[in-house]
Scaffold this active site. Structure first.
Site, PDB file in Angstrom:
ATOM      1  N   GLU A 278       5.543   5.987  -8.079  1.00 57.04           N
ATOM      2  CA  GLU A 278       4.683   6.985  -7.423  1.00 57.04           C
ATOM      3  C   GLU A 278       3.719   6.350  -6.415  1.00 57.04           C
ATOM      4  OE1 GLU A 278       4.634  10.430  -7.577  1.00 57.04           O
ATOM      5  OE2 GLU A 278       6.566  10.097  -8.548  1.00 57.04           O
TER       6      GLU A 278
ATOM      7  N   LYS B 294      -4.040  -1.433  -4.236  1.00 59.69           N
ATOM      8  CA  LYS B 294      -3.982  -2.179  -5.504  1.00 59.69           C
ATOM      9  C   LYS B 294      -3.923  -3.684  -5.224  1.00 59.69           C
ATOM     10  CE  LYS B 294      -0.341  -2.442  -8.265  1.00 59.69           C
ATOM     11  NZ  LYS B 294      -0.142  -3.892  -8.504  1.00 59.69           N
TER      12      LYS B 294
ATOM     13  N   MET C 127       8.902  -4.223  -2.297  1.00 59.94           N
ATOM     14  CA  MET C 127       9.884  -5.085  -2.957  1.00 59.94           C
ATOM     15  C   MET C 127      10.786  -4.236  -3.852  1.00 59.94           C
ATOM     16  SD  MET C 127       8.270  -8.795  -3.484  1.00 59.94           S
ATOM     17  CE  MET C 127       7.452  -8.510  -5.034  1.00 59.94           C
TER      18      MET C 127
ATOM     19  N   HIS D 179       4.360   3.728  -4.436  1.00 59.28           N
ATOM     20  CA  HIS D 179       5.124   3.575  -3.187  1.00 59.28           C
ATOM     21  C   HIS D 179       5.351   4.939  -2.535  1.00 59.28           C
ATOM     22  CE1 HIS D 179       6.670  -0.038  -5.532  1.00 59.28           C
ATOM     23  NE2 HIS D 179       6.202  -0.590  -4.435  1.00 59.28           N
TER      24      HIS D 179
END
Ligand code: PAF
Length: 281
Positions: A35, A149, A30, A37
């Protein structure tokens, strides 16, 4: 960095890559890349000939009182990060490129989506499943990369791919943390200095849970009690949930046997943050 907004352009580019016999990886995001991503993109670049990063704040996964309007956006910074990480294309559609005004087809899942984040965010996973299905249909990747996550999201997407026979391999990647342990998240940007300090309590609670399980505690209630107590000791924290569930069915477990997901969601001020640990048992 090549940034395209239309479905037609992405399809044309992927078709050309396919004609050349190249494999394609997709990293759905999104935007407001960090970091965490970057680690997904770097892995995708290592495992595929070409990598598409989708950068789209998906309106259908936000509830009516959630942060859709204030969700941070910065396509220029995202473009620099993608370039540095070695991605080949950013798909950055506008909401109207993804959802026609009379859009009415949804991908909905029962069971796995009903607890944890699904309980506090009704409709969230319907929005996620729908947009991820659309991205899979648009990009037709060989592999798609998601962060651990969002552990429930990862489990939901794996199940959706199995149930609906999407021809894509789902790769889950480890949580990337700040130096003090806070899991990287675009929403960390909402925290003021005091809240940022307080937010470290999430990773401390998760570490406590992991340590107890590693030391042999098998009663979920004991682990969850200790974690709750730690979280309640932080005045700026308000617990949404602290749960121990089976890692694939997402159903609560009383005894820790086999892979479990120990997951928490906690408000720090107005910001809702999540963290988790998977314990193999
Ligand atoms: O994890 C996210 O950023 C989003 O839920 C996703 C998978 C990109 C779908 O909008």
């Amino acid at each position: 960095m090549n940034i395209v907004s239309s479905v037609v352009e992405v399809r044309a580019q992927v078709k050309e890559w396919r004609r050349l016999g190249l494999s394609v990886g997709l990293v759905p995001t999104m935007g407001y890349l960090h970091e965490g991503h970057k680690s997904l993109i770097v892995r995708a670049v290592a495992e595929n000939d070409r990598v598409v990063v989708s950068d789209f704040v998906n309106p259908t996964q936000f509830g009516p009182h959630e942060d859709l309007d204030s969700y941070p956006r910065d396509i220029d910074a995202d473009s620099r990060l993608c370039e540095a990480a070695g991605a080949h294309l950013i798909f950055h559609p506008r909401p109207e490129d993804m959802y026609a005004s009379d859009f009415c087809t949804w991908v909905d899942m029962t069971g796995l989506t009903e607890g944890l984040c699904g309980k506090s965010r009704p409709g969230h996973f319907r929005g996620v499943c729908t947009v991820v299905s659309k991205l899979f249909n648009i990009v037709a990747p060989d592999r798609a990369y998601f962060g651990q996550k969002d552990a429930q999201q990862l489990a939901v997407i794996r199940r959706m791919v199995r149930d609906l026979n999407f021809d894509v391999e789902i790769i889950g990647c480890p949580i990337v943390r700040e130096a003090d342990g806070l899991a990287r998240s675009s929403r960390n940007t909402y925290l003021n200095a005091e809240e940022r300090q307080a937010a470290v309590v999430l990773s401390r609670a998760v570490t406590l849970g992991r340590t107890m399980m590693e030391q042999g505690e098998r009663r979920a209630e004991m682990v969850l009690f200790a974690m709750r107590k730690m979280l309640e000791g932080e005045p700026l924290a308000r617990i949404d949930y602290v749960e121990m569930v089976d890692a694939s069915s997402m159903q609560p477990v009383a005894e820790i046997r086999g892979p479990v997901l120990c997951a928490i969601a906690v408000y720090i001020g107005k910001t809702r943050l999540i963290d988790n640990v998977v314990f193999e048992g």
